[in-house]
Enzyme design. Structure first.
Site, PDB file in Angstrom:
ATOM      1  N   GLU A   1       1.009  -1.273   0.060  1.00  0.00           N
ATOM      2  CA  GLU A   1       0.102  -0.093  -0.093  1.00  0.00           C
ATOM      3  C   GLU A   1       0.938   1.118   0.029  1.00  0.00           C
ATOM      4  OE1 GLU A   1      -3.332  -0.342   2.711  1.00  0.00           O
ATOM      5  OE2 GLU A   1      -2.749  -2.607   2.927  1.00  0.00           O
TER       6      GLU A   1
ATOM      7  N   CYS B   1      -1.599   9.268   3.858  1.00  0.00           N
ATOM      8  CA  CYS B   1      -1.635   8.855   2.530  1.00  0.00           C
ATOM      9  C   CYS B   1      -2.687   9.614   1.842  1.00  0.00           C
ATOM     10  CB  CYS B   1      -1.499   7.370   2.241  1.00  0.00           C
ATOM     11  SG  CYS B   1      -2.689   6.672   3.215  1.00  0.00           S
TER      12      CYS B   1
END
Ligand code: NAD
Length: 521
Positions: free
Chosen positions: A292, A326
């Site tokens: 990720e 993020c």
């Protein structure tokens, strides 16, 4: 007959504390003092539940006051890494046989124990990574959610799975674990991501070598100690802080490592993916990589948007936890008719953001994580100033800590560096779009595809963005951050990762493999 699943209550998200209750404030202040009193403590490696000291150490500093050492951990050598992998491999033989229900119980017990020590964990997050009180508590609540959610998910995957009946045969499909996994989390959701990835791997029956980020190794040490206090068998969860360059490649490439669960930057994720793809001598599988990675998330403000709501959503998405999420909004893409009004209101809103020591209640923005981040982000601000017009911030705050002002740079072209590269700090690029078509094209015009948000009151625009805005997590008329476990399974497309969905019903499958058993009757 009642099954285990019947006795488990349905999953519910852990409420996040707003610290409006004076009792919570008092408890948090006491916890901050208690954690401060433990500053400088040393945490050894944990291999096979044994505590291992090393000469070399890693210091975890308080980014708000870098002369303060929050704690020190051992720093693993290549030999330590080898021993940790061996221990995990031995432990796998037993752990894989432990019934799913018992494995899940460890997660439920860990959730309860963390809930009890909640303010201490919150306080550690404030000191170790510079989170404000509510940001720290949200990180911790998400960690509790992952434990509760993945525990329940394992019980679901352990149930009989549907297969099509065939006359003369008994068929079943069972999910079995993979083996030894390397879990490599980032520092930014120091509790949630570290605990989420580790617990998903463990509950599925795998064993783990946890290599935490050097910027947040202390909270990982707390978690590993907690799991052993709860009776987790030796070797199931090994704690292996160390430098990425010294032990990172070794763990990733090791032939006994079956999978790598990574969350972090695109650069490191791609490197790991490449390294893991090459089989080593003696390796019997193709490694699975869950990566990720980063984002360059956009919020589109359409001409028909509620302006106040859009300004608020952009401000909190861009500057919550100093933009170090993020999912943070790093591009505001505004349709031309609203552009000037949006910028003016955003400037006023950003001026109200408080920057300072996050251990003080009420501080909104704390420091960025370390000296290197301060330097990188400052360089991007210089680049941004040459690419556009500085509207707010742009400077470092006085003092020792790594404090930066919330920075807004307008009139940025869609292909400018600060509109394309992940900065991972409190820097927002504002881009003018001719119309909604243009806004969508700009939003999709990076290599990432993590989160996105659209402020609009037009159903047609909602329909179009639903179809055409290519991100893993799309939101309407709300911020782009704050995904909730279970409600918003999280993870992005393209260079944002391997399309996994943390906190979703597919996630545990990443740590399992399915075996079909057919018997003639
Ligand atoms: P990073 O890539 O620098 O480090 C991540 C982890 O990888 C750390 O534990 C680090 O020690 C380790 N590492 C570094 N080099 C290694 C190597 N050669 N081998 C093995 N491990 C190595 O990222 P970071 O600064 O910790 O985190 C910020 C990044 O994480 C941002 O890009 C952010 O977007 C991303 N992130 C993504 C998600 C998501 O869900 N997609 C969530 C949080 C953070």
């Amino acid at each position: 007959m009642a099954t285990t699943l019947d006795r488990i209550t349905p999953f519910k998200n852990e409420p996040v504390k707003s610290f409006a209750d004076p009792a919570d404030v008092a408890a948090m202040e006491a916890a901050l003092e208690e954690v401060k009193a433990s500053f400088g403590r040393f945490y050894p490696l944990v291999i096979d539940a044994e505590r291992v000291e090393t000469k070399k150490r890693i210091r975890s500093l308080n980014p708000a006051a870098p002369s303060e050492i929050v704690g020190e951990t051992a720093s693993a050598s290549a030999d330590d890494a080898q021993r940790a992998i061996d221990a995990a491999q031995r432990a796998f033989e037993g752990w894989r046989e432990v019934p799913a229900r018992e494995r899940a119980e460890f997660l439920f017990k860990a959730a309860a124990a963390i809930r009890e020590r909640r303010f201490l964990y919150d306080a550690l997050l404030v000191y170790e990574v510079g989170k404000s009180w509510p940001e720290a508590d949200a990180d911790l609540a998400e960690a509790i959610d992952f434990l509760e959610f993945y525990g329940r998910e394992m019980l679901r995957y352990a149930q009989p799975q549907p297969v099509t009946p065939i006359a003369g045969e008994e068929n079943e499909l069972v999910y079995i674990p993979l083996g030894v996994g390397a879990v490599i989390p980032p520092w930014n959701f120091a509790a949630a991501i570290m605990i989420g990835m580790s617990s998903a791997a463990i509950v599925a029956g795998n064993t783990v070598v946890l290599k935490p980020s050097s910027d947040s190794a202390i909270i990982a040490a707390w978690f590993v100690d907690l799991m052993h206090e709860l009776g987790l068998p030796p070797g199931v969860l090994n704690f292996l802080p160390g430098s990425g360059s010294e032990i990172g490649d070794l763990i990733v490439a090791h032939p006994k490592v079956r999978f790598i669960s990574f969350t972090g930057s695109k650069e490191v994720g791609l490197h790991i993916n490449e390294l893991a793809a090459k089989p080593e001598k003696g390796q019997r599988w193709i490694k699975r990589v869950v990566a990720e990675m980063g984002g360059k998330d956009a919020i589109i403000v359409a001409a028909d948007a509620d302006l106040d709501a859009a300004v608020e959503g952009v401000a909190v998405s861009a500057f919550g936890f100093q933009g170090q999420k993020c999912s943070a909004c790093s591009r505001a893409i505004v349709e031309e008719p609203l552009y000037d009004a949006f910028l003016e209101k955003l400037r006023e809103r950003v001026a109200k953001i408080t920057v300072g020591d996050p251990s003080r209640r009420g501080t909104y923005m704390g420091p960025v994580i370390n000296a290197k981040a301060l330097e990188t982000i400052s360089k991007y601000i210089d680049v941004g100033k040459s690419e556009g017009r500085l509207v707010a911030g742009g400077k470092r705050r006085e003092g020792d800590g790594y404090f930066l002002e919330p920075t807004v740079i307008a009139d940025i072209s869609p292909n400018a560096r600060i509109a394309q590269e992940e900065i991972f700090g409190p820097v927002l690029a504002v881009i003018k779009a001719r119309d909604f078509n243009d806004a969508l094209a700009i939003a999709n015009g990076t290599e990432f595809g993590l989160t996105g948000s659209v402020y609009t009151s037009d159903e047609k625009k909602i329909e179009r963005a639903t179809d055409e805005f290519f991100v893993g997590n799309l939101y309407f008329n709300r911020k782009s951050t704050g995904a909730m476990v279970g409600a918003h399974p999280f993870g992005g497309f393209n260079m944002s990762g391997t399309d996994s969905k943390a906190g979703g019903r597919d996630y545990l499958l990443l740590y399992l493999q399915a075996k079909t058993v057919s018997r003639k009757v």
